[in-house]
Scaffold this active site. Sequence first.
Site, short mmCIF file in Angstrom:
data_model
loop_
_atom_site.label_atom_id
_atom_site.label_comp_id
_atom_site.label_asym_id
_atom_site.label_seq_id
_atom_site.Cartn_x
_atom_site.Cartn_y
_atom_site.Cartn_z
N GLY A 204 42.04 59.32 59.92
CA GLY A 204 41.47 57.99 59.69
C GLY A 204 40.87 57.43 60.97
O GLY A 204 40.51 58.19 61.88
N VAL A 208 43.61 52.53 63.40
CA VAL A 208 44.83 52.76 62.62
C VAL A 208 45.63 53.91 63.24
O VAL A 208 46.86 53.92 63.22
CB VAL A 208 44.51 53.01 61.12
CG1 VAL A 208 45.79 53.28 60.33
CG2 VAL A 208 43.78 51.81 60.51
N GLY A 209 44.93 54.86 63.86
CA GLY A 209 45.60 55.96 64.57
C GLY A 209 46.57 55.42 65.62
O GLY A 209 47.67 55.94 65.80
N GLU A 226 43.87 62.85 63.43
CA GLU A 226 42.47 63.28 63.22
C GLU A 226 41.66 62.01 63.11
O GLU A 226 41.62 61.37 62.04
CB GLU A 226 42.36 64.12 61.94
CG GLU A 226 43.19 65.41 61.96
CD GLU A 226 42.56 66.50 62.82
OE1 GLU A 226 41.36 66.41 63.13
OE2 GLU A 226 43.29 67.45 63.18
N CYS A 260 33.25 62.17 59.26
CA CYS A 260 33.79 61.90 60.60
C CYS A 260 32.98 62.60 61.68
O CYS A 260 32.86 62.08 62.79
CB CYS A 260 35.24 62.32 60.67
SG CYS A 260 35.50 64.05 60.27
#
Length: 475
Positions: A204, A208-209, A226, A260
Amino acid sequence: MAITEHPDSATEVDPASTKVAEAVARARAAFASGRTRPVEWRVEQLDGLVRMLDEQSARFEEALAADLGKPPIEGFAADIGSTASEIREIRKHTPKWAKRRKVSLPLTSRPGKGYIVPEPLGVALVIAPWNYPVQLLLNPVAAALAAGNAVVAKPSELAPATSALLAELIGRYCDSDAITVVEGAVDVSTALLEQRFDHIFFTGSTDVGRIVYEAAAKHLTPVTLELGGKSPVLVDDSANIDVAARRLAWGKWLNAGQTCVAPDYVLVTEAHRDALVDAMEKSFEQFAGGSGTRHNDDFASIVSERHAGRLAGLLADHGGTVAFGGECEPHERHVAPTVVVDPDLDSPLMSEEIFGPILPVITIESMAEAVEFVNAREKPLALYVFADDDDAAERLIDQTTAGGSCINHVVQHLLPPELPFGGVGASGTGRYHGRSGFDTFSNLRSVLEKGSKPDPKLLYPPYSKLKERLIRRFI
Ligand code: NAD
């Protein structure tokens, strides 16, 4: 077994944390029972996932079309079919990867045997984004199962049809206690992150990581992150401009740029800039079949009106020149493929990940300046080089860093299972695909096995002069 949060009936169902705790407890009990360890069980689960994708392919295509307006061929090629291929590959090699890996020993450790035992970690949490909602949930789930783990998987709430389908089907094709799908949004993710897992695999955004990393630190849980970011493209003066333009246009067309590893911006010298931009415009026109991208079944939608509005905002305030495109209909979730030449470098277009079909093209003086430009920013998930001069391409790869790269293409480095996929620095940590995914979900336990004889006294005190001489000589 799938556990679904119904937002409208909050009083009738257990709160998110209760559902989550139940799911984790079930997965933990399945792991503790020992049944996830034998290779036969692992292979059965992987076969189940492949059968699910094969038999239910049409329903997955429909769900992807409902969530993202994905053209069926993109849904199949980039999500359903490619995921089935990756899982088949994992399944084929699992018996070999799961075996002890013998290592050779130095003289000082002989006689003896040394080997690595790939052990399952326990219960893994997989949190997925919405852009490739099948692939980005099932690939890590498959790697975790191949390594003998139980899994709790949370699909993205922003791809609700695909999320519901995964929740409905996984339990029908696989061990429904060892693989639990928990649907829901941030409240469910937050409740999940309060639980203790043996590995967290998150795909994501970088923001948020950070939240996931902090939550994992509380339990010292290992993570794979990731993440995203801006993936630059360096177009060398030796590049084949037509081919570069077509491949760049394809990378932005695919899933309407919501990938991504989509090219995020291009660096090119003035000598080739206009030719590149013109050729990209032609490529987009050809892809659209002459009828534009609005209401075009071959061009995906933006995931939500809110995201389309965000892209419209990027186009409203960049200080550059729109070379072509620029049309946005947020309420239709449509943004046309757009190239912006020389936007302000501190505009949101050049400071945020674009994640849509907009491509800034920045004029640079030289490739040395391009290298300086990318190295002054966060380490990217992908960096692309277009060059027909092999030395120039090699130099550009050597002088920069990225999670992964293509020379003379975009996006496709994530296809070969032998190429580990992941980011570096702010674009992520850890790797998967093929054996790297298996290893990510394994504890690679080192074992040195010795017999009780011989038992030379050399290492034991008291340390005589002779022992010291020998130790200094041989170690
Ligand atoms: P996101 O970070 O908003 O959401 C990803 C997941 O995290 C979702 O399941 C969501 O429910 C959950 N989540 C959201 N907010 C949370 C919070 N506060 N706490 C805990 N969990 C939370 O990302 P997205 O919008 O779904 O996906 C787009 C981003 O993902 C882009 O940045 C893109 O580059 C990145 N991405 C990376 C890869 C990769 O392989 N590196 C692949 C796809 C997407």
